[in-house]
Design a protein around this motif. Structure first.
Motif, PDB file in Angstrom:
ATOM      1  N   MET A  35       3.563  12.296   6.762  1.00 52.68           N
ATOM      2  CA  MET A  35       4.893  11.072   6.970  1.00 52.68           C
ATOM      3  C   MET A  35       4.709  10.084   5.810  1.00 52.68           C
ATOM      4  SD  MET A  35       6.572  11.339   8.615  1.00 52.68           S
ATOM      5  CE  MET A  35       8.028   9.357   8.994  1.00 52.68           C
ATOM      6  N   TRP A  36       3.418   9.972   4.907  1.00 52.14           N
ATOM      7  CA  TRP A  36       2.600   9.801   3.413  1.00 52.14           C
ATOM      8  C   TRP A  36       3.697   9.593   2.427  1.00 52.14           C
ATOM      9  CZ3 TRP A  36       1.568  11.561  -1.599  1.00 52.14           C
ATOM     10  CH2 TRP A  36       2.106  12.696  -1.009  1.00 52.14           C
ATOM     11  N   MET A  37       4.362  11.052   2.379  1.00 55.01           N
ATOM     12  CA  MET A  37       5.804  11.799   1.760  1.00 55.01           C
ATOM     13  C   MET A  37       6.775  10.890   1.617  1.00 55.01           C
ATOM     14  SD  MET A  37       4.846  16.211   1.478  1.00 55.01           S
ATOM     15  CE  MET A  37       5.174  15.621   3.382  1.00 55.01           C
ATOM     16  N   ASP A  38       7.051  10.432   2.801  1.00 53.49           N
ATOM     17  CA  ASP A  38       8.061   9.315   3.252  1.00 53.49           C
ATOM     18  C   ASP A  38       8.075   8.368   2.674  1.00 53.49           C
ATOM     19  OD1 ASP A  38      11.037   9.156   4.294  1.00 53.49           O
ATOM     20  OD2 ASP A  38       9.928   7.639   5.622  1.00 53.49           O
ATOM     21  N   PHE A  39       6.451   7.360   2.641  1.00 57.99           N
ATOM     22  CA  PHE A  39       6.644   6.497   1.973  1.00 57.99           C
ATOM     23  C   PHE A  39       6.375   6.581   0.386  1.00 57.99           C
ATOM     24  CE2 PHE A  39       3.204   3.798  -0.147  1.00 57.99           C
ATOM     25  CZ  PHE A  39       3.400   2.755  -0.061  1.00 57.99           C
ATOM     26  N   VAL A  40       5.709   7.773  -0.194  1.00 53.97           N
ATOM     27  CA  VAL A  40       5.710   7.616  -1.463  1.00 53.97           C
ATOM     28  C   VAL A  40       7.624   7.775  -2.019  1.00 53.97           C
ATOM     29  CG1 VAL A  40       5.844   9.178  -3.421  1.00 53.97           C
ATOM     30  CG2 VAL A  40       4.010   8.605  -1.556  1.00 53.97           C
ATOM     31  N   GLY A  41       8.255   8.408  -1.277  1.00 57.20           N
ATOM     32  CA  GLY A  41       9.712   9.101  -1.637  1.00 57.20           C
ATOM     33  C   GLY A  41      10.547   7.444  -1.392  1.00 57.20           C
ATOM     34  N   ASN A  42      10.190   6.875  -0.350  1.00 54.02           N
ATOM     35  CA  ASN A  42      11.498   5.855  -0.783  1.00 54.02           C
ATOM     36  C   ASN A  42      10.597   4.184  -1.114  1.00 54.02           C
ATOM     37  OD1 ASN A  42      12.175   6.442   2.290  1.00 54.02           O
ATOM     38  ND2 ASN A  42      10.263   5.492   3.384  1.00 54.02           N
ATOM     39  N   VAL A  43       9.447   4.813  -1.698  1.00 54.92           N
ATOM     40  CA  VAL A  43       8.726   3.760  -2.931  1.00 54.92           C
ATOM     41  C   VAL A  43      10.062   4.687  -4.341  1.00 54.92           C
ATOM     42  CG1 VAL A  43       7.064   3.221  -4.696  1.00 54.92           C
ATOM     43  CG2 VAL A  43       6.678   2.598  -2.150  1.00 54.92           C
ATOM     44  N   LEU A  44       9.598   5.661  -4.034  1.00 49.26           N
ATOM     45  CA  LEU A  44      10.568   5.891  -5.675  1.00 49.26           C
ATOM     46  C   LEU A  44      11.955   5.894  -5.438  1.00 49.26           C
ATOM     47  CD1 LEU A  44       8.579   9.255  -5.898  1.00 49.26           C
ATOM     48  CD2 LEU A  44       8.571   7.687  -7.178  1.00 49.26           C
ATOM     49  N   PHE A  45      12.429   5.730  -4.381  1.00 52.26           N
ATOM     50  CA  PHE A  45      13.751   5.594  -4.344  1.00 52.26           C
ATOM     51  C   PHE A  45      14.281   3.991  -4.412  1.00 52.26           C
ATOM     52  CE2 PHE A  45      15.319   9.098  -1.039  1.00 52.26           C
ATOM     53  CZ  PHE A  45      15.583   9.377  -1.790  1.00 52.26           C
ATOM     54  N   GLY A  46      13.230   3.449  -4.584  1.00 55.53           N
ATOM     55  CA  GLY A  46      12.985   1.935  -4.336  1.00 55.53           C
ATOM     56  C   GLY A  46      13.345   1.154  -6.001  1.00 55.53           C
ATOM     57  N   LEU A  47      12.361   2.214  -6.771  1.00 52.53           N
ATOM     58  CA  LEU A  47      11.676   1.904  -8.181  1.00 52.53           C
ATOM     59  C   LEU A  47      12.978   2.235  -8.981  1.00 52.53           C
ATOM     60  CD1 LEU A  47       7.525   1.746  -7.771  1.00 52.53           C
ATOM     61  CD2 LEU A  47       9.054  -0.395  -7.994  1.00 52.53           C
ATOM     62  N   GLY A  48      13.088   3.677  -8.539  1.00 54.89           N
ATOM     63  CA  GLY A  48      14.332   4.087  -9.257  1.00 54.89           C
ATOM     64  C   GLY A  48      15.729   3.454  -9.037  1.00 54.89           C
ATOM     65  N   SER A  49      15.940   2.614  -7.918  1.00 56.90           N
ATOM     66  CA  SER A  49      17.061   2.605  -8.232  1.00 56.90           C
ATOM     67  C   SER A  49      17.359   1.435  -8.366  1.00 56.90           C
ATOM     68  CB  SER A  49      17.663   2.181  -6.614  1.00 56.90           C
ATOM     69  OG  SER A  49      17.830   3.247  -5.909  1.00 56.90           O
ATOM     70  N   LEU A  50      16.120   0.686  -9.085  1.00 56.80           N
ATOM     71  CA  LEU A  50      15.689  -0.824  -9.902  1.00 56.80           C
ATOM     72  C   LEU A  50      15.767  -0.499 -10.942  1.00 56.80           C
ATOM     73  CD1 LEU A  50      13.693  -2.736  -7.350  1.00 56.80           C
ATOM     74  CD2 LEU A  50      15.497  -2.859  -7.459  1.00 56.80           C
ATOM     75  N   TYR A  51      15.090   0.478 -11.716  1.00 57.99           N
ATOM     76  CA  TYR A  51      15.445   1.124 -13.125  1.00 57.99           C
ATOM     77  C   TYR A  51      16.573   1.233 -13.248  1.00 57.99           C
ATOM     78  CZ  TYR A  51      13.783   4.157 -17.123  1.00 57.99           C
ATOM     79  OH  TYR A  51      14.181   4.268 -18.390  1.00 57.99           O
ATOM     80  N   CYS A  52      17.415   2.110 -12.621  1.00 55.28           N
ATOM     81  CA  CYS A  52      18.548   2.515 -12.868  1.00 55.28           C
ATOM     82  C   CYS A  52      19.797   0.783 -12.839  1.00 55.28           C
ATOM     83  CB  CYS A  52      19.204   3.690 -12.096  1.00 55.28           C
ATOM     84  SG  CYS A  52      19.110   5.216 -11.645  1.00 55.28           S
ATOM     85  N   ALA A  53      19.432   0.299 -12.329  1.00 53.72           N
ATOM     86  CA  ALA A  53      19.878  -1.217 -12.718  1.00 53.72           C
ATOM     87  C   ALA A  53      19.639  -1.532 -13.602  1.00 53.72           C
ATOM     88  CB  ALA A  53      19.443  -2.348 -11.119  1.00 53.72           C
ATOM     89  N   LYS A  54      18.176  -1.791 -13.970  1.00 55.24           N
ATOM     90  CA  LYS A  54      18.241  -1.764 -15.717  1.00 55.24           C
ATOM     91  C   LYS A  54      18.433  -1.181 -16.010  1.00 55.24           C
ATOM     92  CE  LYS A  54      14.090  -3.117 -18.078  1.00 55.24           C
ATOM     93  NZ  LYS A  54      14.137  -2.038 -19.326  1.00 55.24           N
ATOM     94  N   LEU A  55      18.989  -0.131 -16.764  1.00 56.09           N
ATOM     95  CA  LEU A  55      19.605   0.809 -17.902  1.00 56.09           C
ATOM     96  C   LEU A  55      21.317   0.622 -17.524  1.00 56.09           C
ATOM     97  CD1 LEU A  55      17.636   3.538 -17.361  1.00 56.09           C
ATOM     98  CD2 LEU A  55      17.349   2.239 -19.342  1.00 56.09           C
TER      99      LEU A  55
END
Length: 149
Positions: free
Chosen positions: A111-131
């Motif tokens: 389930m660490w993969m789920d954690f990594v995925g959730n972090v990537l979703f969060g950071l990816g979304s915030l990066y898209c908002a910034k762009l």
């Protein structure tokens, strides 16, 4: 103003997140027993029954719906920010039920993969908002054009 390349980056990240959500949701919907067997420790996986299978399928259907919406909507900086911040409870869930949190022993190390995925979703979304924030909206473009005339 955001360049076309940045807008393409946003779209690619959005499609990648939507695809991941839909794919993982489909797995939960189609084969919930394998998800539970891989995600929960043997003590908890043994307690899985038709009710938990139904709940896993419902979770999968919701994830597929989220992926569909994410993949087809014109996201704004606000919607990307909201989506990114919505990942925080999932990250908390990973912590709470992992080997670190107080409810340790419920989920497996996979389930660490789920954690990594959730972090990537969060950071990816915030990066898209910034762009996207770097691109003026249509009203601002019209104001600039009107002032120039």
């Amino acid at each position: 103003m955001a360049t076309p390349q940045r807008l393409e980056t946003v779209r690619r990240l959005q499609v990648a997140m939507a695809t991941a959500y839909s794919t993982m949701g489909a797995w939960c919907l189609i084969h919930p027993s394998s998800v539970m067997a891989l995600g929960f420790t043997p003590a908890y996986a043994a307690m899985c029954n038709s009710t938990t299978s139904l709940m896993m399928r419902c979770f999968g259907a919701q994830a597929m719906t989220c992926g569909l919406v994410l993949g087809t909507c014109n996201m704004t900086p606000l919607s990307f920010t909201a989506f990114g911040l919505a990942m925080v409870p999932y990250i908390g869930w990973n912590f709470w039920f992992s080997g670190i949190g107080p409810a340790r022993g419920v989920i497996t190390k996979l389930m660490w993969m789920d954690f990594v995925g959730n972090v990537l979703f969060g950071l990816g979304s915030l990066y898209c908002a910034k762009l996207l924030k770097e691109q003026p909206d249509e009203d601002e473009k019209q104001d600039v054009t009107a002032k120039a005339q």
